[in-house]
Design an enzyme around this catalytic site. Structure first.
Site, PDB file in Angstrom:
ATOM      1  N   SER A 134      27.661   3.208 -54.830  1.00  0.00           N
ATOM      2  CA  SER A 134      27.829   1.874 -54.255  1.00  0.00           C
ATOM      3  C   SER A 134      27.944   0.887 -55.406  1.00  0.00           C
ATOM      4  O   SER A 134      27.820   1.255 -56.577  1.00  0.00           O
ATOM      5  CB  SER A 134      26.648   1.509 -53.334  1.00  0.00           C
ATOM      6  OG  SER A 134      25.423   1.584 -54.032  1.00  0.00           O
ATOM      7  N   LEU A 168       8.702   0.939 -46.625  1.00  0.00           N
ATOM      8  CA  LEU A 168      10.128   0.627 -46.707  1.00  0.00           C
ATOM      9  C   LEU A 168      10.934   1.740 -46.067  1.00  0.00           C
ATOM     10  O   LEU A 168      10.691   2.927 -46.324  1.00  0.00           O
ATOM     11  CB  LEU A 168      10.556   0.431 -48.161  1.00  0.00           C
ATOM     12  CG  LEU A 168      12.049   0.132 -48.399  1.00  0.00           C
ATOM     13  CD1 LEU A 168      12.229  -0.872 -49.531  1.00  0.00           C
ATOM     14  CD2 LEU A 168      12.858   1.398 -48.725  1.00  0.00           C
ATOM     15  N   TRP A 175      21.657   9.429 -52.491  1.00  0.00           N
ATOM     16  CA  TRP A 175      20.974  10.447 -53.279  1.00  0.00           C
ATOM     17  C   TRP A 175      19.586   9.988 -53.722  1.00  0.00           C
ATOM     18  O   TRP A 175      18.984  10.582 -54.597  1.00  0.00           O
ATOM     19  CB  TRP A 175      21.834  10.858 -54.466  1.00  0.00           C
ATOM     20  CG  TRP A 175      22.990  11.736 -54.063  1.00  0.00           C
ATOM     21  CD1 TRP A 175      22.967  13.090 -53.897  1.00  0.00           C
ATOM     22  CD2 TRP A 175      24.328  11.342 -53.775  1.00  0.00           C
ATOM     23  NE1 TRP A 175      24.203  13.560 -53.517  1.00  0.00           N
ATOM     24  CE2 TRP A 175      25.072  12.500 -53.432  1.00  0.00           C
ATOM     25  CE3 TRP A 175      24.989  10.114 -53.762  1.00  0.00           C
ATOM     26  CZ2 TRP A 175      26.422  12.478 -53.095  1.00  0.00           C
ATOM     27  CZ3 TRP A 175      26.335  10.088 -53.424  1.00  0.00           C
ATOM     28  CH2 TRP A 175      27.030  11.257 -53.099  1.00  0.00           C
ATOM     29  N   GLY A 176      19.088   8.902 -53.131  1.00  0.00           N
ATOM     30  CA  GLY A 176      17.667   8.592 -53.197  1.00  0.00           C
ATOM     31  C   GLY A 176      17.163   7.700 -54.303  1.00  0.00           C
ATOM     32  O   GLY A 176      15.959   7.429 -54.369  1.00  0.00           O
ATOM     33  N   THR A 194      19.488   9.955 -43.849  1.00  0.00           N
ATOM     34  CA  THR A 194      20.895  10.235 -44.151  1.00  0.00           C
ATOM     35  C   THR A 194      21.410  11.245 -43.139  1.00  0.00           C
ATOM     36  O   THR A 194      20.628  11.984 -42.533  1.00  0.00           O
ATOM     37  CB  THR A 194      21.057  10.788 -45.575  1.00  0.00           C
ATOM     38  OG1 THR A 194      22.444  11.087 -45.825  1.00  0.00           O
ATOM     39  CG2 THR A 194      20.263  12.059 -45.796  1.00  0.00           C
ATOM     40  N   LEU A 195      22.730  11.283 -42.973  1.00  0.00           N
ATOM     41  CA  LEU A 195      23.366  12.312 -42.147  1.00  0.00           C
ATOM     42  C   LEU A 195      24.029  13.382 -43.010  1.00  0.00           C
ATOM     43  O   LEU A 195      24.615  14.320 -42.483  1.00  0.00           O
ATOM     44  CB  LEU A 195      24.405  11.678 -41.215  1.00  0.00           C
ATOM     45  CG  LEU A 195      23.849  10.829 -40.066  1.00  0.00           C
ATOM     46  CD1 LEU A 195      24.995  10.212 -39.269  1.00  0.00           C
ATOM     47  CD2 LEU A 195      22.958  11.650 -39.148  1.00  0.00           C
ATOM     48  N   SER A 196      23.934  13.235 -44.319  1.00  0.00           N
ATOM     49  CA  SER A 196      24.557  14.189 -45.234  1.00  0.00           C
ATOM     50  C   SER A 196      23.554  15.285 -45.609  1.00  0.00           C
ATOM     51  O   SER A 196      22.488  15.001 -46.168  1.00  0.00           O
ATOM     52  CB  SER A 196      25.015  13.470 -46.509  1.00  0.00           C
ATOM     53  OG  SER A 196      25.270  14.394 -47.552  1.00  0.00           O
ATOM     54  N   GLN A 199      23.017  15.342 -49.421  1.00  0.00           N
ATOM     55  CA  GLN A 199      22.134  14.279 -49.900  1.00  0.00           C
ATOM     56  C   GLN A 199      20.689  14.566 -49.500  1.00  0.00           C
ATOM     57  O   GLN A 199      19.765  14.366 -50.302  1.00  0.00           O
ATOM     58  CB  GLN A 199      22.591  12.930 -49.341  1.00  0.00           C
ATOM     59  CG  GLN A 199      23.899  12.439 -49.926  1.00  0.00           C
ATOM     60  CD  GLN A 199      24.345  11.108 -49.343  1.00  0.00           C
ATOM     61  OE1 GLN A 199      23.857  10.673 -48.303  1.00  0.00           O
ATOM     62  NE2 GLN A 199      25.281  10.451 -50.015  1.00  0.00           N
ATOM     63  N   CYS A 356      40.892   0.814 -53.939  1.00  0.00           N
ATOM     64  CA  CYS A 356      39.663   0.038 -53.721  1.00  0.00           C
ATOM     65  C   CYS A 356      39.527  -1.054 -54.774  1.00  0.00           C
ATOM     66  O   CYS A 356      39.202  -2.209 -54.448  1.00  0.00           O
ATOM     67  CB  CYS A 356      38.446   0.959 -53.764  1.00  0.00           C
ATOM     68  SG  CYS A 356      38.249   1.990 -52.306  1.00  0.00           S
TER      69      CYS A 356
END
Length: 400
Positions: A134, A168, A175-176, A194-196, A199, A356
């Site tokens: 990100s 939190l 990846w945390g 996460t849905l990965s 990850q 991008c």
């Protein structure tokens, strides 16, 4: 002949910089005034009906397949197209078709895994050591990517004015790095979702390796399925772009639901200041189900769900620089990526990263941090923004 005429008209209205075009029949033209720094070679004519159906999909796939080659900066070329009001990006004549989107829990999981579960070893090639996918935060022009990503994590956490011992939730924890930094350096008890699968496995291993099992947990779970649990703080980075236009209201309702009274959340995501939009090629090949919401959409949903805005910060130039570094790193590993996948995949990801960067550079998209609260704005925060830039982790007492 009609096909060639279409191309000449189409390309002459697309860019605001000089561009050389080499056609499939051996002829060449220069569009614009000046010496071209970018050359487009069209090895095979793309059918006009495909371009008219959705130009982004047709041209993007032609680049992936090697039917179109670009010599020079793709970023500069696409920036010119974004900045030209007459280009296909802004002309409804070339957006007759968009891939259908669904955002049920099943489809959302499939969409996320389609992008993020192509292998941690792939992302490790071109992300930095924090494995942060990100926007980075460049406090200094000389910051390298690792430093800028660490900056970003602290910038986000410090905006919450976190108090040690509180809780939190990180929605879309990647990846945390953010959640585990909050646990180790700010004394918070953290939960990441996460849905990965990739990850999830990665973060779980980090929790075990770093001895954080008593203060950190990660769940392979949809953001809509957390029941009645609540946290003092919520972070969510690069997440709402995946939920779909029809689910934005539900997403912010979940943020409100999971926050304790007077809780604070920092929501960081790609936002269009001009209004929400999606891109056919990105939806088909890179981010199935992706939708970039407009600024007014997000603020409306925030307010309609009983939340209040404490602060907003645009970071468009930071994300442009982040993606440019990613693309540079990616291209340094082109041969390795080609061995993992194939040349078509390499061309696709290079195009994605440069597109991008161009979109951020032109202002077509932005990235904004929304600091929001469940309760009167800033009641649980210091009176000024100075605390956000404090180099220590100490926080001033808050009084109403």
């Amino acid at each position: 002949m009609l096909e060639k005429t279409f191309y000449k008209t189409f390309l002459s209205h697309t860019f605001n910089i000089p561009v050389r075009v080499n056609y499939w029949d051996g002829t060449s033209d220069v569009y614009g005034t000046g010496t071209p720094d970018v050359t487009i070679t069209i090895h095979e004519a793309i059918p006009v009906k495909e371009i008219s159906r959705n130009a982004s999909i047709a041209l993007g796939e032609a680049i992936m397949d090697g039917k179109i080659e670009i010599d020079g900066s793709i970023e500069d070329l696409l920036t010119a197209a974004y900045e030209n009001a007459d280009s296909f990006f802004h002309n409804s004549k070339f957006i007759h078709f968009l891939p259908k989107q669904k955002h049920t829990e099943k489809e959302s999981k499939e969409d996320v895994q389609n992008h993020y579960d192509i292998g941690n070893n792939f992302y490790q090639l071109w992300l930095d050591d924090t494995m942060t996918y990100s926007c980075a935060y460049f406090e200094s022009p000389d910051d390298d990517l690792y430093t800028a990503q660490v900056n970003k994590v602290h910038h986000i956490i410090k905006k919450l004015n976190p108090q040690p011992g509180k809780t939190l939730l990180d929605i879309g924890c990647g990846w945390g790095t953010l959640m585990l930094t909050a646990a180790k350096e700010y004394g918070l008890h953290v939960t990441g979702i996460t849905l990965s699968q990739e990850q999830y496995d990665y973060v779980n291993q980090r929790i075990q390796d770093e001895g954080l099992a008593d203060v950190a947990e990660v769940r392979l779970e949809d953001y809509r399925e957390l029941g009645n649990e609540q946290w003092d703080y919520i972070t969510s980075v690069g997440m709402f772009e995946h939920v779909g236009q029809e689910n934005l209201g539900q997403y912010f309702d979940c943020v409100q639901k999971y926050l304790m009274n007077d809780g604070v959340a920092l929501i960081h995501g790609i936002t269009r200041q001009q209004g929400g939009a999606n891109n056919g090629w990105l939806n088909k090949w890179i981010f199935p189900g992706g939708y970039v919401p407009g600024l007014i959409e997000n603020t409306t949903h925030i307010i309609e769900n009983g939340l209040q805005i404490d602060d907003m910060e645009p970071l468009r130039r930071h994300y442009q620089k982040t993606v440019e570094i990613w693309d540079q790193n990616f291209n340094e590993h082109r041969e390795e990526v080609a061995k993992m996948f194939d040349e078509k995949f390499v061309r696709m990801w290079d195009l994605y990263l440069q597109a991008c960067a161009a979109s951020f550079k032109s202002g077509n998209i932005d990235v904004i941090q929304y600091l929001i609260s469940k309760g009167p704005s800033t009641r649980m925060l210091p009176m000024t923004r100075d605390y956000m830039y404090d180099d220590t982790h100490a926080h001033a007492d808050v009084t109403d």
